[in-house]
Design a protein around this motif. Structure first.
Motif, PDB file in Angstrom:
ATOM      1  N   GLY A   1      80.764  50.759 108.947  1.00  0.00           N
ATOM      2  CA  GLY A   1      80.567  49.714 107.711  1.00  0.00           C
ATOM      3  C   GLY A   1      80.021  48.513 108.392  1.00  0.00           C
ATOM      4  N   VAL A   2      79.822  47.887 107.174  1.00  0.00           N
ATOM      5  CA  VAL A   2      79.358  46.464 107.548  1.00  0.00           C
ATOM      6  C   VAL A   2      80.363  45.665 107.343  1.00  0.00           C
ATOM      7  CG1 VAL A   2      77.671  44.693 106.407  1.00  0.00           C
ATOM      8  CG2 VAL A   2      76.911  47.182 106.285  1.00  0.00           C
ATOM      9  N   VAL A   3      80.487  44.525 108.284  1.00  0.00           N
ATOM     10  CA  VAL A   3      81.238  43.526 108.126  1.00  0.00           C
ATOM     11  C   VAL A   3      80.643  42.146 107.822  1.00  0.00           C
ATOM     12  CG1 VAL A   3      82.662  42.236 109.807  1.00  0.00           C
ATOM     13  CG2 VAL A   3      82.609  44.562 110.431  1.00  0.00           C
ATOM     14  N   VAL A   4      81.306  41.595 106.769  1.00  0.00           N
ATOM     15  CA  VAL A   4      80.719  40.225 106.038  1.00  0.00           C
ATOM     16  C   VAL A   4      81.861  39.418 105.865  1.00  0.00           C
ATOM     17  CG1 VAL A   4      79.343  39.426 104.193  1.00  0.00           C
ATOM     18  CG2 VAL A   4      79.116  41.739 105.028  1.00  0.00           C
ATOM     19  N   SER A   5      81.659  38.250 106.636  1.00  0.00           N
ATOM     20  CA  SER A   5      82.681  37.163 106.379  1.00  0.00           C
ATOM     21  C   SER A   5      82.796  36.787 105.033  1.00  0.00           C
ATOM     22  CB  SER A   5      82.298  35.771 107.379  1.00  0.00           C
ATOM     23  OG  SER A   5      81.179  35.333 106.644  1.00  0.00           O
ATOM     24  N   GLN A  12      77.508  34.199  98.270  1.00  0.00           N
ATOM     25  CA  GLN A  12      76.588  35.130  97.494  1.00  0.00           C
ATOM     26  C   GLN A  12      77.091  35.406  96.040  1.00  0.00           C
ATOM     27  OE1 GLN A  12      73.876  36.914  98.204  1.00  0.00           O
ATOM     28  NE2 GLN A  12      73.856  35.612 100.028  1.00  0.00           N
ATOM     29  N   ASP A  53      77.429  54.636  97.689  1.00  0.00           N
ATOM     30  CA  ASP A  53      78.136  55.020  98.832  1.00  0.00           C
ATOM     31  C   ASP A  53      78.392  56.785  98.918  1.00  0.00           C
ATOM     32  OD1 ASP A  53      80.344  54.645 100.732  1.00  0.00           O
ATOM     33  OD2 ASP A  53      81.604  55.555  99.209  1.00  0.00           O
ATOM     34  N   THR A  56      74.828  57.763 100.458  1.00  0.00           N
ATOM     35  CA  THR A  56      74.670  57.535 101.888  1.00  0.00           C
ATOM     36  C   THR A  56      75.526  58.328 102.858  1.00  0.00           C
ATOM     37  OG1 THR A  56      76.151  55.480 101.580  1.00  0.00           O
ATOM     38  CG2 THR A  56      73.766  55.060 101.574  1.00  0.00           C
ATOM     39  N   SER A  60      74.018  61.079 105.361  1.00  0.00           N
ATOM     40  CA  SER A  60      74.283  60.780 106.738  1.00  0.00           C
ATOM     41  C   SER A  60      74.902  62.254 107.240  1.00  0.00           C
ATOM     42  CB  SER A  60      75.515  60.040 107.061  1.00  0.00           C
ATOM     43  OG  SER A  60      74.703  58.812 106.930  1.00  0.00           O
ATOM     44  N   TRP A  70      83.196  57.229 110.448  1.00  0.00           N
ATOM     45  CA  TRP A  70      83.922  55.924 110.855  1.00  0.00           C
ATOM     46  C   TRP A  70      85.228  55.884 110.504  1.00  0.00           C
ATOM     47  CZ3 TRP A  70      80.375  52.052 112.867  1.00  0.00           C
ATOM     48  CH2 TRP A  70      79.196  52.410 112.751  1.00  0.00           C
TER      49      TRP A  70
END
Length: 70
Positions: A1-5, A12, A53, A56, A60, A70
């Motif tokens: 997954g994507v990690v965003v602070s 945003q 989601d 994707t 995959s 994951w």
């Protein structure tokens, strides 16, 4: 997954609020609450995010079956 602070997410959200010219959250010292506009936007966007989601994950597993989840 994507990690965003948290700071990036906050930035945003504020940018989206400015673009829409709407307040999406009521900000309190220790919490956030959706405004009516925020709840309406969430109701529209949530199914789309869930669909992206699913697509994707399906993509995959079909095109890269050797990849472990994951």
């Amino acid at each position: 997954g994507v990690v965003v602070s948290a700071a990036a997410v906050s930035h945003q959200i504020r940018a989206l609020e400015q673009e829409l010219q709407l307040q999406l959250f009521i900000r309190r010292a220790q919490s956030l609450e959706l405004t009516e506009a925020g709840a309406m936007l969430y109701a529209e966007v949530d199914p789309l995010i869930r669909q992206i989601d699913a697509v994707t994950r399906n993509f995959s597993s079909r095109h890269f079956p050797w990849m472990l989840p994951w």
